[in-house]
Design an enzyme around this catalytic site. Structure first.
Site, PDB file in Angstrom:
ATOM      1  CE  LYS A 184      -2.249   2.623   3.135  1.00 15.93           C
ATOM      2  NZ  LYS A 184      -2.146   3.872   2.388  1.00 15.93           N
ATOM      3  CD  GLU A 259      13.476   5.118   7.974  1.00 15.60           C
ATOM      4  OE1 GLU A 259      13.623   6.132   8.698  1.00 15.60           O
ATOM      5  OE2 GLU A 259      13.423   5.137   6.743  1.00 15.60           O
ATOM      6  CB  CYS A 293      13.178  10.284   7.461  1.00 16.19           C
ATOM      7  SG  CYS A 293      14.025   8.989   6.588  1.00 16.19           S
ATOM      8  CD  GLU A 394      10.509  14.078  10.290  1.00 13.57           C
ATOM      9  OE1 GLU A 394       9.479  13.430  10.570  1.00 13.57           O
ATOM     10  OE2 GLU A 394      11.494  13.577   9.720  1.00 13.57           O
TER      11      GLU A 394
HETATM   12  C1  UN1 Z   1      17.829   9.036   1.714  1.00 13.28           C
HETATM   13  O1  UN1 Z   1      18.149   9.948   2.461  1.00 13.28           O
HETATM   14  O2  UN1 Z   1      18.347   8.892   0.611  1.00 13.28           O
HETATM   15  O3  UN1 Z   1      11.734   8.610   4.273  1.00 13.28           O
HETATM   16  C2  UN1 Z   1      16.831   8.039   2.069  1.00 13.28           C
HETATM   17  C3  UN1 Z   1      12.922   8.918   4.167  1.00 13.28           C
HETATM   18  C4  UN1 Z   1      13.918   7.829   4.362  1.00 13.28           C
HETATM   19  C5  UN1 Z   1      14.731   7.598   3.173  1.00 13.28           C
HETATM   20  C6  UN1 Z   1      15.848   8.550   3.044  1.00 13.28           C
HETATM   21  N1  UN1 Z   1      13.217   6.624   4.701  1.00 13.28           N
HETATM   22  O4  UN1 Z   1      13.247  10.043   3.908  1.00 13.28           O
END
Ligand code: UN1
Length: 502
Positions: A184, A259, A293, A394
């Site tokens: 999804k 994550e 992230c 964030e």
């Molecule tokens: C990156 O910095 O190349 O959601 C990957 C995000 C991370 C992936 C970053 N899971 O930004």
């Protein structure tokens, strides 16, 4: 000023992929994917999935599991190999869809395409190395070894900010390990997600092994975690949803990896190569419009260089060319949607109210056609303190908070002072300074003289504290998450043992 370049596209009509068939969703909502560079343009629509559609996908995945598990891992990997070739063939076309749908500027979109392909390629190799281990037994003529087995049906829930690479890095290990998948994607970037699924279909993946549902998380999200057939969930997204996914999965006692966010610091020390550091800070803070992230959202400067370095950052931010993701020579694209734009502006206001010093940016960009997109200026706040919300929460936009410190001890204290722990960076020429920070840093990934962003297929990706729970992703960790060991005791003495070991 740049004008918005419109890509001539018909509206893509998306479907759900259930049991190897493309079918219309039967949910209440119609999902519309909007071009964030020009919100007058709808790029794709999709009738959303209902609970019944998810039910169909789960049944199909369950039915396909036995056959896929029995397919030798090297044969499973060959499907990934085929997808790698198809993705290379279509890279340019798909990169343009990514830019159009998510708003990532084209060079970055093509970079993301390459990253996803690397991941598919790496995991295709893992099909030939889907190995257990052997161990010496305490007993003679006794073979101890492990094999790895898939988990079953797994749910993969992905965000909008890496609509190609993140699905690749979750789907590839899940499939090569022999699981069947319900995928999804985020509702605001479903088009590229569907294109990825189409490549798997074209590569000859058996029916039911990969199922695709597009729908509102509120309508279908929970069933992807709570249904008794789901054996694991891999999620990337916000902390709020991640904690919910983790809790629901925890109640069922299934494997889960989430994550989540970051508030990643970059320390620029007084001995740093300033040109190198400047390039890293600008890329880390404003690349992908700050929507990663791993973005650099806190800049921690030694006070001796702070004035001079902040000026360089501000000059670089002001020089950035803002415009449509598919425009020529653009440095900074839009926020992904109106809600993210509003979040960016909300945090800019909060930082002002909390007493941070606004050095540049701070506004929505509304010149000419850009008013139809979700553009925000790259924004730098100086003289932030750790208790301010801009230091703790964030934003997920091009907003950088600057801190000034007197000692390495204070820099490290500031760097660690958040609920997050994804990644960080330090720019210094002194190995002792770098290694001192390395030892103390509360993160999953540490960069020396490179920006906080990025990851590579061959090494684990993920964070600590509020940034992640469950196994890391990428590399062998991805295979371990999506499989389980079975330990085998093979005794070939052929007679009764005089041992009390068992
Ligand atoms: C990156 O910095 O190349 O959601 C990957 C995000 C991370 C992936 C970053 N899971 O930004």
């Amino acid at each position: 000023m740049t004008t918005v370049m419109k890509e001539k596209t018909d509206i893509a009509v998306l479907k759900q992929f259930i049991g190897g068939e493309w079918v219309e969703g039967t949910g209440k909502r119609t999902i519309e994917s909007v071009n964030p560079s020009d919100s007058r343009q709808i790029v794709a629509t999709c009738k959303g999935a209902s609970k019944a559609d998810v039910e169909g996908a789960l049944s199909a995945a369950q039915a396909a599991f036995k056959g896929w598990k029995a397919t030798p891992a090297p044969a499973r990997a060959r499907v990934l190999d085929a997808v790698v070739k198809l993705a290379r063939r279509d890279k340019e076309r798909l990169g343009r869809i990514l830019a159009l749908e998510e708003g990532k500027i084209l060079p970055e979109a093509l970079g993301e395409m390459e990253k996803g392909i690397n991941l598919l390629e790496w995991y295709a190799g893992e099909g030939l190395r889907f190995m257990g281990s052997t161990a010496p037994s305490e007993l003679p003529k006794n073979l101890l070894y492990t094999i790895r087995e898939p988990l079953g049906v797994v749910s993969i829930i992905t965000p909008w900010n890496f609509p190609w690479a993140i699905p690749c890095w979750k789907i590839a290990p899940a499939l090569v390990a022999g699981n069947t998948v319900i995928f999804k994607p985020a509702s605001n970037t479903p088009w590229l997600a569907m294109e990825l699924v189409k490549l798997f279909e074209e590569a000859g993946l058996p029916k039911g092994v990969l199922n695709f549902v597009v729908g509102a998380g509120s309508e279908v999200g929970d069933s992807l975690v709570e249904d008794a057939r789901v054996q694991a969930v891999s999620f990337t997204g916000s902390n709020e949803i991640g904690v919910r996914v983790h809790t629901l999965a925890g109640k069922r006692g299934i494997k889960v990896t989430c994550e989540m966010g970051g508030k990643n610091p970059c320390i620029v020390w007084k001995d740093a190569d300033q040109d190198l550091a400047l390039a890293g800070v600008v890329k880390g803070a404003f690349g992908s419009t700050g929507q990663r992230c791993t973005a650099t959202s806190r800049l921690i400067l030694h006070e001796d260089i702070a004035d001079a370095f902040v000026k360089k950052v501000v000059d670089a931010a002001k020089a950035m060319k803002i415009g449509a993701a598919l425009g020529d020579g653009i440095d900074l694209g839009p926020a992904v949607d109106r809600a993210q734009l509003e979040t960016d502006l909300k945090y800019i206001q909060i930082a002002k109210d909390d007493g941070a010093t606004l050095l540049c940016g701070g506004n929505r960009v509304e010149d000419g056609d850009l008013k139809h997109g979700f553009f925000v200026e790259p924004t730098v706040f100086d003289r932030c303190t750790p208790k301010m919300r801009i230091a703790q929460e964030e934003v997920f936009g091009p907003v950088l908070a600057v801190f000034r410190v007197k000692s390495l001890e204070q820099a490290i204290e500031y760097a660690n002072d958040t609920i997050f722990g994804l990644t960080c960076a330090i720019y210094t020429q002194d190995i002792t300074t770098a290694m001192t920070y390395l030892e103390e840093a509360e993160v999953g990934m540490f960069h020396i003289n490179s920006p906080t962003i990025g990851g590579e297929a061959q090494v684990p990706f993920g964070g600590v504290k509020g940034s992640g729970v469950g196994d890391r992703e990428m590399a062998k960790e991805g295979i371990h998450f999506f499989s389980k060991p079975k330990t085998v005791f093979l005794d070939y003495t052929g007679k009764k043992r005089e041992s009390n070991i068992y």
